[in-house]
Every structure is written in structure tokens, then in C-alpha cells.
Design a protein around this motif. Structure first.
Motif, PDB file in Angstrom:
ATOM      1  N   ASP A  39       2.969  -5.213   4.878  1.00 18.53           N
ATOM      2  CA  ASP A  39       2.324  -4.337   3.895  1.00 18.53           C
ATOM      3  C   ASP A  39       2.304  -5.052   2.549  1.00 18.53           C
ATOM      4  OD1 ASP A  39       1.162  -2.305   2.509  1.00 18.53           O
ATOM      5  OD2 ASP A  39       2.860  -0.918   2.653  1.00 18.53           O
ATOM      6  N   ASN A  80       0.821  -1.208   0.000  1.00 21.66           N
ATOM      7  CA  ASN A  80       0.000   0.000   0.000  1.00 21.66           C
ATOM      8  C   ASN A  80       0.852   1.254   0.000  1.00 21.66           C
ATOM      9  OD1 ASN A  80      -2.625   1.250   0.038  1.00 21.66           O
ATOM     10  ND2 ASN A  80      -2.234   1.823   2.158  1.00 21.66           N
ATOM     11  N   ASP A  81       2.004   1.189   0.679  1.00 22.69           N
ATOM     12  CA  ASP A  81       2.893   2.350   0.778  1.00 22.69           C
ATOM     13  C   ASP A  81       4.210   2.069   0.052  1.00 22.69           C
ATOM     14  OD1 ASP A  81       4.037   4.738   1.491  1.00 22.69           O
ATOM     15  OD2 ASP A  81       4.389   4.193   3.577  1.00 22.69           O
ATOM     16  N   ASN A  82       4.331   2.361  -1.247  1.00 20.35           N
ATOM     17  CA  ASN A  82       3.289   3.008  -2.006  1.00 20.35           C
ATOM     18  C   ASN A  82       3.161   2.400  -3.392  1.00 20.35           C
ATOM     19  OD1 ASN A  82       1.307   5.043  -2.599  1.00 20.35           O
ATOM     20  ND2 ASN A  82       2.879   6.222  -3.626  1.00 20.35           N
ATOM     21  N   ASN A 114      -3.066  -6.171   3.233  1.00 14.88           N
ATOM     22  CA  ASN A 114      -3.288  -4.721   3.324  1.00 14.88           C
ATOM     23  C   ASN A 114      -3.805  -4.067   2.051  1.00 14.88           C
ATOM     24  OD1 ASN A 114      -3.221  -2.316   4.841  1.00 14.88           O
ATOM     25  ND2 ASN A 114      -1.207  -1.761   4.077  1.00 14.88           N
ATOM     26  N   ILE A 115      -4.375  -4.819   1.122  1.00 18.03           N
ATOM     27  CA  ILE A 115      -4.867  -4.201  -0.112  1.00 18.03           C
ATOM     28  C   ILE A 115      -6.330  -4.566  -0.336  1.00 18.03           C
ATOM     29  CG2 ILE A 115      -4.686  -4.165  -2.636  1.00 18.03           C
ATOM     30  CD1 ILE A 115      -2.483  -2.585  -1.270  1.00 18.03           C
ATOM     31  N   TYR A 141       1.494  -0.511   7.925  1.00 17.38           N
ATOM     32  CA  TYR A 141       2.282   0.281   6.979  1.00 17.38           C
ATOM     33  C   TYR A 141       3.730   0.338   7.477  1.00 17.38           C
ATOM     34  CZ  TYR A 141       3.273   4.735   9.342  1.00 17.38           C
ATOM     35  OH  TYR A 141       3.791   5.705  10.163  1.00 17.38           O
ATOM     36  N   SER A 183       0.643   1.004  -4.218  1.00  9.96           N
ATOM     37  CA  SER A 183      -0.746   1.324  -4.570  1.00  9.96           C
ATOM     38  C   SER A 183      -0.834   2.632  -5.342  1.00  9.96           C
ATOM     39  CB  SER A 183      -1.615   1.382  -3.322  1.00  9.96           C
ATOM     40  OG  SER A 183      -1.272   2.486  -2.495  1.00  9.96           O
ATOM     41  N   ALA A 222      -5.036   2.194  -1.159  1.00  8.51           N
ATOM     42  CA  ALA A 222      -5.789   0.950  -1.341  1.00  8.51           C
ATOM     43  C   ALA A 222      -5.842   0.076  -0.093  1.00  8.51           C
ATOM     44  CB  ALA A 222      -5.174   0.144  -2.494  1.00  8.51           C
ATOM     45  N   THR A 223      -5.622   0.636   1.079  1.00 14.91           N
ATOM     46  CA  THR A 223      -5.589  -0.202   2.276  1.00 14.91           C
ATOM     47  C   THR A 223      -6.913  -0.903   2.543  1.00 14.91           C
ATOM     48  OG1 THR A 223      -5.135  -0.254   4.653  1.00 14.91           O
ATOM     49  CG2 THR A 223      -6.229   1.698   3.813  1.00 14.91           C
ATOM     50  N   MET A 247      -0.701   5.602  -0.510  1.00 12.86           N
ATOM     51  CA  MET A 247      -1.467   4.712   0.361  1.00 12.86           C
ATOM     52  C   MET A 247      -2.963   4.807   0.034  1.00 12.86           C
ATOM     53  SD  MET A 247       0.727   5.569   3.839  1.00 12.86           S
ATOM     54  CE  MET A 247      -0.121   4.432   4.922  1.00 12.86           C
TER      55      MET A 247
END
Length: 462
Positions: free
Chosen positions: A427, A278-280, A432-433, A422, A282, A343-344, A341
């Protein structure tokens, strides 16, 4: 995302939207002069696909993995992004810039798996393995905390809350004959799991000293509960490093030399030890998916897609990019969209925010808020936040905004949420997506950005 403990303030957004667009039937209402409305938004949202964006996340986080700024993995990330953009027909360039040294540790197991951690610069930093059996010490600030059999073992300890405290832990471990030390990061004040870190020691020691993510310490404890664990420790000092920005340009349909420029930019690095789903990845996935869709449309503005390097090391890529611009070039930039970030799957981070460093509105926040209103998508809210690549542009007087999922529990005291994992090895896509969150971000940011590159966006209250 570089996340610091800064003030965060969010407006009474639902009331503002109600006043701006009316409480009934705004989903298909044109904004401003009518050129940009629901039907135009469909040109973007009918084509953007969260699954495509998540495939980019998969490659970056799983095929490449952790992408610390300046290291080879970050360059592999840049090559991947460049190749995708070239495949869409964009002209692509690399912008290199110097970054500070990295001290990277590798912890490997008998089954061939390995974990990336950060090493203390004045501990033993060597490719030569140190092998030993793991023991867990709960404490460590008192010499009596170490068992008599510590000599030759690799000691894992939850780090003390202060630097002075964990320096004492390391000194006591050394005096007890430890072959190596792994300090487990702590859970943060918001409940976020701690990330890897480079321990800062008072003086040099002759054993490896590593800073592990919180979850890595927990995983080691789980392994120890099943039986003895032996690990190999090695580390490397990387110097003379360069990080890299990847820049793709889409020319406007006209030839007016006064044409404005719009940027969609997302950082492609991650912190040490974190695959950065997600970081990053996404934000990069969102950027690449919109680049694919936008390539088929005529746009009135010059459009740049930029993957910034070394954001996690102090917004270095974005700072360097802005610093290289002349004042004339800065004046040409009309808007900067920064997804970070986006799409968490973390439930409490329930809204997508359009953040500016000082809470002001601008063409970026206005266009995306208007898009959310037209689409009947209530995810998007305005807010105030720094700590990402929108900051250098804002400081240079360029309209910019950050897009991030967060949750706000209260204002006084301020309590807000981002995902627990994160900046950690968790992650990942699995942990986490959210495809639904990614699709929402693609729709809102994609429609808002399309509104800007097609035409000037009037104020929301017009």
C-alpha cells in the motif's frame, strides 16, 4: 480502514441524479437557493492540488512508514499532522486514549533491510535475535511435510485456513526442531492479499511464531529461488499504550453561540507491516489539503479537522472522541465527512462512494452528490457501508458518511472490489495511489464540504 464482511448496497445512482438534476446541462446549475453553485465550488477546486495531498501521503507512508495504533510511529504521524495544521494557522490539540498491547515482530536481512510483522503473544517475544536459514514448507499439517533438515531452520508456510489448522502447523514445526515459524497470510475471498496477523496458539512455545502478509511470503519465496536466505527474528511486547487523535479547529466568522459544527476526519494509523499509503494516508492528505485551502475563507460553521488514531484496532479514536462528547456537544455537530481510502489506483474500484451505515441520506451525502452533479463529475455514488470512523458518529445520531473508492460487479451474489494491496506492504504511492483519483476526491468532497460550512444545504429534491 477496518474492513469487515458486511452488506454493501448502492442505489441506482445515475437514475437518481438524472431525476434530481435533469439529464442535460447540470454541471453549472445552482442547487437550492442559489447561494451555492458552480462558481462557489470553484473557490475550492481551483485551489486544491492533488500533488500537495500526495506529498503528505509520501511523508506518512515513506518517511514514517507503518503506523500501528499506540506505537511510536503513530505518535510521529500525529506530530507531523499537528505541525502541518499549525503551519496553516490552526489551533491544535492532542486527545490521548488507552489502547491494548501490541506484539510487533522485526524480520531483518543481511543487507540491512527489515520487514515488520505481527508476533504470536505466546511464542517467543524477545529483542534477542533468532538467526537461521529460511526454508519453505508447502503444507505443514502433516509431520511428514517437514524435511529432515528442518532443525535449526526458520520455516515459512502458507497458513492453514483455520486457526486449528495453523496451530497444528506450528506444533509440527516445533516437533521438527524449527528455530522459528513464519505463517504466510492467505489471499482473501475478494482476491485481496492477506495482511500481517498475530497467530493465536493453544499453548506457549519457545520459538518465535510470526504472522506475515501474503506478499511478504511471496517475496521470501522469490529470494529463496535466487539462493540461500538467512534472516534474524526479534519481537517486542508493547504495553501501557496510548493512541492519539489530533484536533484542529477553525472558528466561524460570527459569534453566534448556537453555531453548528462540521467535522472532516480521517484516521492516521495503519495496520502492522503496512505503510498505509491509501489506507489511510490518502484521507489525511485530503484533509490537510482542504485545511490549507479553507483557512483562507470565512465560514459560517465551526470547522474541525480531526486525525483519528487506532481506527484499524476497532475505530477506537473515533469512538473515544464521540464518547467524550456531552449530548449538547453531539447536538451541535451538523455533519461529519470521513475520507478513507480515497486515492487508489486499482482499476476495478472505479467509483467514489458516499457511504452511510444504513444507506440513509443526510447532509453529507446530499452535499457531495450535489457537488458532483454541479461539477459534471460522475465518480460519486451513494451506498451503504460501515467499518470506518463514520460509524460511531452515526450511532450517536450525528449525520456522517464515509468516502471510499470501490467497484460493484453484481448484486446477487454481491461482488465488490477494493484494492488487492490494502493492509499490506504494497500500500504505497508507487503501487496504489492515483493522482487523478485523489484530485477527483478533493474536488467532490471539498466542494460538498464548503457548501455545508458556508450555508445550510437544502434537500436535493428541493
Amino acid at each position: 480502514m477496518v474492513l469487515q464482511k458486511k452488506g454493501l448496497k448502492v442505489a441506482a445512482s445515475l437514475l437518481a441524479l438524472s431525476m434530481a438534476f435533469g439529464s442535460v446541462g447540470f454541471a453549472q446549475t445552482d442547487i437550492g437557493n442559489g447561494k451555492s453553485g458552480y462558481s462557489q465550488d470553484q473557490k475550492v477546486i481551483a485551489r486544491v492540488d492533488a500533488a500537495r495531498a500526495i506529498e503528505h501521503i509520501r511523508y506518512l507512508s515513506e518517511e514514517i512508514g507503518p503506523r500501528p495504533g499506540g506505537l511510536q510511529a503513530e505518535k510521529e504521524s500525529a506530530e507531523y499532522i499537528a505541525n502541518v495544521l499549525k503551519s496553516y494557522g490552526y489551533e491544535v490539540e492532542f486527545q490521548y486514549f488507552p489502547v491494548a498491547d501490541q506484539y510487533i515482530a522485526d524480520v531483518s536481512f543481511a543487507d540491512g533491510t527489515s520487514w515488520q510483522m505481527a508476533a504470536a503473544p505466546n511464542g517467543k517475544v524477545s529483542k534477542e535475535d533468532v538467526t537461521g536459514e529460511v526454508i519453505f514448507v508447502d503444507g505443514g499439517t502433516n509431520p511428514a511435510d517437514f524435511p529432515a533438515y528442518t532443525a535449526g531452520k526458520i520455516v515459512v508456510m502458507p497458513r492453514a485456513s483455520s486457526v486449528a489448522g495453523y496451530r497444528t502447523q506450528v506444533d509440527n514445526a516445533v516437533q521438527s526442531g524449527a528455530a522459528g515459524v513464519i505463517l504466510q497470510s492467505l489471499v482473501g475471498s475478494r482476491g485481496n492479499y492477506g495482511q500481517t496477523f498475530n497467530p493465536s496458539l493453544t499453548s506457549a512455545v519457545e520459538i518465535p511464531v510470526y504472522g506475515a502478509a501474503y506478499i511478504q511470503g511471496e517475496w521470501l519465496k522469490e529470494k529463496l529461488a535466487e539462493g540461500p536466505v538467512e534472516i534474524n527474528l526479534s519481537a517486542e511486547h508493547f504495553s501501557n499504550l496510548e493512541s492519539v487523535n489530533v484536533i484542529a479547529t477553525k472558528a466561524p466568522k460570527g459569534n453566534n453561540k448556537n453555531t453548528k459544527e462540521v467535522i472532516l476526519g480521517a484516521h492516521h494509523d495503519s495496520v502492522v507491516g503496512a505503510p498505509g499509503g491509501n489506507d489511510n494516508a490518502s484521507g489525511v492528505g485530503l484533509m490537510l489539503e482542504l485545511a490549507r485551502v479553507y483557512k483562507g475563507y470565512n465560514t459560517d460553521k465551526e470547522l474541525k479537522f480531526i486525525a483519528f488514531g487506532s481506527e484499524e484496532r476497532g475505530l477506537l479514536g473515533a469512538r473515544y472522541y464521540v464518547d467524550q462528547l456531552t449530548q449538547e456537544q453531539r447536538d451541535k455537530i451538523e455533519a461529519v465527512f470521513v475520507p478513507d481510502m480515497v486515492a487508489t489506483s486499482y482499476g476495478p474500484a472505479k467509483n467514489l462512494y458516499a457511504m452511510t451505515p444504513n444507506g440513509s441520506t443526510n447532509i453529507v451525502t446530499d452535499s457531495t452528490m450535489a457537488a458532483g452533479a454541479r461539477l459534471g463529475n460522475s465518480d460519486i455514488l451513494p451506498g451503504t457501508f460501515g467499518s470506518s470512523d463514520h460509524v460511531p458518529f452515526h450511532n450517536a445520531g450525528i449525520p456522517a458518511a464515509l468516502f471510499i473508492w470501490m467497484g460493484i460487479d453484481s448484486w446477487s451474489p454481491l461482488v465488490y472490489h477494493i484494492e488487492k494491496v490494502y493492509h499490506t506492504p504494497q500500500d504505497t504511492i508507487e503501487d496504489n495511489i492515483s493522482p487523478e483519483r485523489m484530485q477527483s476526491a478533493l474536488d467532490i468532497i471539498g466542494a460538498g464540504l464548503f457548501d455545508v460550512v458556508r450555508k445550510d444545504v437544502p434537500p436535493l429534491n428541493k
